[in-house]
Design a protein around this motif. Structure first.
Motif, short mmCIF file in Angstrom:
data_model
loop_
_atom_site.label_atom_id
_atom_site.label_comp_id
_atom_site.label_asym_id
_atom_site.label_seq_id
_atom_site.Cartn_x
_atom_site.Cartn_y
_atom_site.Cartn_z
N ALA A 59 2.46 1.29 -3.79
CA ALA A 59 1.38 1.21 -4.85
C ALA A 59 1.00 2.52 -4.97
O ALA A 59 0.78 2.94 -6.38
N VAL A 60 0.70 3.42 -4.02
CA VAL A 60 0.06 4.80 -4.44
C VAL A 60 1.09 5.85 -5.15
O VAL A 60 0.83 6.29 -6.33
N PRO A 61 2.13 5.91 -5.02
CA PRO A 61 3.38 6.52 -5.71
C PRO A 61 3.44 5.84 -7.05
O PRO A 61 3.59 6.59 -8.19
N PHE B 186 1.51 3.85 -8.77
CA PHE B 186 0.39 3.92 -9.69
C PHE B 186 0.32 5.75 -10.26
O PHE B 186 -0.28 5.91 -11.34
N THR B 187 0.40 6.44 -9.32
CA THR B 187 0.42 7.68 -9.63
C THR B 187 1.42 8.25 -10.62
O THR B 187 1.08 9.14 -11.71
N CYS C 26 0.82 -1.18 0.05
CA CYS C 26 0.08 -0.06 0.05
C CYS C 26 0.86 1.15 -0.06
O CYS C 26 0.51 2.28 -0.58
N ILE C 27 2.11 1.31 0.64
CA ILE C 27 2.94 2.00 0.77
C ILE C 27 3.56 2.67 -0.69
O ILE C 27 3.56 3.86 -1.16
#
Length: 138
Positions: free
Chosen positions: A18-20, A22-23, A15-16
């Motif tokens: 994945a966000v950057p 996929f962004t 989760c930590i």
């Protein structure tokens, strides 16, 4: 010594990261679309300028007279589609426009795509509705 429970650590780490990740992926795709659109608009403006030179430039224009009657679009829809096929793709749906304006010392052929919008709203409106122009001196 007691061993700590490690269950769920991999999910938290994913989760930590994945966000950057996929962004970044979506930003690359978004700017890729913008770059392809700008290059297609430049090609369309160049094709419009080329057609304008072929159809409108006469000896009077070359001698320095203002070509104010040369502000029509001389490209057919087929020629526009051949010059910039990405813009006329039915799945993209951009519908570009080509306009020619007469200035004091040059004709300006401008190709614009008013329907283009970036997918990510974080960029604001600065990249929406791109346009490219080519000047023809006389």
């Amino acid at each position: 010594m007691r061993k700590l429970d490690q269950r769920g650590v991999a999910a938290l780490e994913f989760c930590i990261v994945a966000v950057p990740l996929f962004t970044l992926i979506f930003a690359i795709i978004d700017f890729g679309r913008y770059a392809i659109t700008m290059q297609s608009l430049r090609a369309l403006a160049d094709a419009g300028a080329r057609a304008n030179i072929i159809q409108c430039y006469t000896p009077a224009v070359i001698a320095g007279t203002s070509p104010s009657a040369c502000t029509t679009d001389y490209l057919s829809d087929t020629q526009k589609q051949a010059a910039a096929p990405f813009l006329y793709n039915s799945s993209v749906g951009l519908s570009p426009t080509v306009t020619t304006t007469a200035g004091a010392s040059a004709l300006t052929v401008t190709a614009s795509s008013p329907n283009f919008q970036m997918m990510m709203s974080v960029w604001g409106t600065s990249f929406n509705a791109p346009s490219a122009s080519t000047q023809i001196p006389f």
